[in-house]
Design an enzyme around this catalytic site. Structure first.
Site, PDB file in Angstrom:
ATOM      1  N   ARG A  38       0.785  -1.214   0.013  1.00  0.00           N
ATOM      2  CA  ARG A  38      -0.031  -0.022  -0.217  1.00  0.00           C
ATOM      3  C   ARG A  38       0.765   1.315   0.025  1.00  0.00           C
ATOM      4  O   ARG A  38       2.269   1.186   0.224  1.00  0.00           O
ATOM      5  CB  ARG A  38      -0.808   0.064   1.177  1.00  0.00           C
ATOM      6  N   ASP A  90      -3.931  -7.929   9.293  1.00  0.00           N
ATOM      7  CA  ASP A  90      -4.896  -7.674   8.437  1.00  0.00           C
ATOM      8  C   ASP A  90      -5.239  -8.675   7.409  1.00  0.00           C
ATOM      9  O   ASP A  90      -6.060  -8.746   6.515  1.00  0.00           O
ATOM     10  CB  ASP A  90      -4.270  -6.463   7.424  1.00  0.00           C
ATOM     11  N   SER A 120     -12.088   0.204  16.185  1.00  0.00           N
ATOM     12  CA  SER A 120     -11.870  -1.382  16.381  1.00  0.00           C
ATOM     13  C   SER A 120     -12.756  -1.914  17.396  1.00  0.00           C
ATOM     14  O   SER A 120     -12.889  -1.427  18.568  1.00  0.00           O
ATOM     15  CB  SER A 120     -10.185  -1.515  16.796  1.00  0.00           C
TER      16      SER A 120
END
Length: 564
Positions: A6, A74, A122
């Site tokens: 990313r 992730d 979260s």
């Protein structure tokens, strides 16, 4: 060697660590930035499971990059069989950190003033924080690390919870007010570890990358990910885990958190040898122990009683004409089915591409069907056309599809080891140049034909039936189900049903996502987790009986309100 990552500051910092390790190994490299779904989301929205991973994996599979760099936390636990996690770099601090606004009183979490606003998106962090400080106002706060830090300094929150490792890698370790202990806020499984992924069949790259692997980190992360799988959660689930490796032993701590602040935290220990098999054993033991545990938000106070119907209520999302048998079996399991068809299945009209494909069936080497609906439609069309279906070899995604084909006279049906379209693409025993006919639904995943073409096959596709997600007639049924006692579970037999129920929910989406899911097959389970559902269980076989039996076992195993 092209490193896919990313483009965020934290992702690039992690990619640089991989690049430095490759440089030490004498391997030339270049960093390739890839935009992901998580990067494209609106800044005030939360991300779903796999949001930062899927696009990078697609580039890896397409050959655009040679290795992919991910935050291990992730990476979904349902891994693509065409890919492998070849290395974990030495792990940074896996804990979470409290970051208080400048000028706050010292003392950390317990010293925050009553009613303080704490920012996190979260569910895991929110649940465990409420267990310690039920007075706190937990509020969503999205964006990258720098954005969140700026927002707390602008007064949008009194404190944040972020990963210690992320702050350290960005040079912001000075912002840590308190390092939160793992037995207070268990971190996300894999947090602080960098995973390096390669194509499973790329032996040369795999050998280079495996030299970067840190054995202690691998043992710890595999144990934590095994617990996440055993607990039925994804990377957005309110589940934490922390494994510590010391002198050949592993201590695995895990915990569940509910929205109201009830938590369950336990730990198990075992020898570090024979991983990953040992990881699965420890994980299952820990998950089972937690399933029998309830903890109140206030020590010594009993959890609140929860009123419930006499039988567990369960949403059935199958199409109208396919729900009756499942509903009957659920009643036999002493469950109360509530039919809310999330999809409708429509046959294709006579003269469509399916007819042409079947009339030319003998020109193919293989015919592949990926659902019972597809098999039923193919059999009906073949009877109407007078086509002999035994002129080719057949493949089915799983047992229920194979049984539909058997009813049409096709007795020799190949099936993959795992009931997914991806597994068919990887495992189908074909040679380059063979001709394959794919007979699938209108919303089928494009990965299967792409993989078969990559293997050199000639692939033709025909729509065997059409799937309509979120039929309007079901909206009122869902409203009635949500207005009554809360359903204890929702059953999904396809990824399209997951999407359909959430579309039907509209502005009541959060209520639906709070219902635990029971799924048929790993692809459906993956879609449910990515959407934000907590997975209660996954049926081992693709059948109505298996799904109903599993639902009965899970929903009668623990009283409502307990973590299962």
């Amino acid at each position: 060697m092209r490193i896919g990552t990313r483009g965020s500051a934290l992702a690039l910092a992690q990619a640089r660590l991989v690049a430095e390790a490759l440089e030490v190994a004498g391997q030339p490299h270049a960093v390739v930035v890839i935009e992901t779904d998580g990067d494209r989301r609106a800044p005030d929205t939360a991300w779903g499971e796999g949001a930062f991973v899927t696009a990078i994996e697609r580039s890896l599979l397409a050959g655009d990059v040679d290795v992919a760099v991910h935050s291990a936390k992730d990476v979904p636990t349902d891994e693509d069989p065409r890919l492998t996690l070849a290395a974990f770099l030495p792990r940074a601090d896996p804990h979470d950190a409290l970051v208080a606004a400048a000028g706050s009183a010292p003392g950390g979490l317990r010293a925050l003033p009553v009613g303080s606003r704490v920012g996190t998106d979260s569910p895991r962090r929110a649940g465990f924080l409420r267990a310690v400080r039920p007075d706190l106002a937990i509020q969503p706060l999205h964006g990258n690390v720098d954005t969140r830090l700026r927002r707390v300094e602008r007064g949008e929150a009194d404190a944040l919870v972020l990963a210690v490792a992320g702050l350290a890698r960005l040079g912001r370790g000075d912002r840590v007010t308190e390092r939160l202990p793992g037995d207070v806020v268990p971190p996300a499984p894999g947090q602080g570890a960098i995973a390096v992924q390669v194509r499973a069949g790329d032996t040369a790259t795999r050998e280079v990358v495996q030299a970067l692997d840190d054995p202690a980190t691998r043992v710890a992360v595999e144990a934590e990910r095994a617990f996440l799988r055993a607990a039925g959660g994804g990377c957005r689930a309110p589940i934490g885990a922390l494994a510590e490796v010391d002198a050949g032993n592993v201590r695995l701590l895990g915990g569940f958190a509910a929205d109201d602040g009830r938590t369950a935290i336990e730990a198990v220990e075992g020898a570090a040898g024979d991983f990953p098999a040992r990881a699965e054993e420890l994980a299952v033991t820990l998950a089972g122990r937690l399933a029998r545990t309830r903890t109140s938000p206030v020590e010594g106070e009993a959890p609140p009683a929860v009123a419930r119907a006499s039988r567990p209520r369960i949403l059935v999302t199958r199409p109208v004409d396919q729900a009756e048998r499942l509903a009957e079996r659920l009643r036999e399991e002493d469950l109360e089915p509530i039919e809310v068809p999330a999809i409708a299945v429509e046959p294709v009209e006579a003269g469509a591409a399916l007819d042409d494909a079947l009339l030319r069936l003998a020109a193919s080497d293989w015919a592949v069907v990926t659902s019972p609906n597809g098999a039923t439609s193919v059999a009906a069309a073949a009877r109407r056309l007078g086509v002999d279906l035994t002129t080719v070899r057949w493949a089915a995604v799983a047992g229920a599809t194979a049984r539909e084909l058997a009813a049409a006279g096709i007795t020799d049906v190949w099936q993959p080891r795992t009931a997914t379209g991806t597994a068919i693409g990887v495992e189908l025993p074909v040679a380059p140049g063979e001709r394959i006919l794919l007979l699938r639904g209108s919303l089928a995943d494009p990965l299967l034909p792409a993989e078969l073409r990559r293997r050199g096959c000639e692939v033709r596709e025909a729509v065997a039936y059409r799937t309509l997600e979120a039929p309007a007639a079901s909206r009122s049924a869902l409203e009635r189900a949500l207005d009554g006692p809360s359903p204890d579970a929702v059953l999904f037999a396809s990824a399209s049903a997951v999407r359909g129920i959430l579309t039907l929910a509209a502005d009541r989406r959060a209520e639906v996502l709070a219902i635990p899911a029971i799924c048929i097959g790993p692809e459906t389970a993956r879609e449910a987790r990515a959407a934000g559902f907590r997975l209660l269980g996954e049926a081992a076989t693709q059948s109505t009986d298996a799904l109903a039996t599993l639902a009965g076992r899970l929903l009668r195993a623990a009283p409502l309100g307990e973590t299962r």
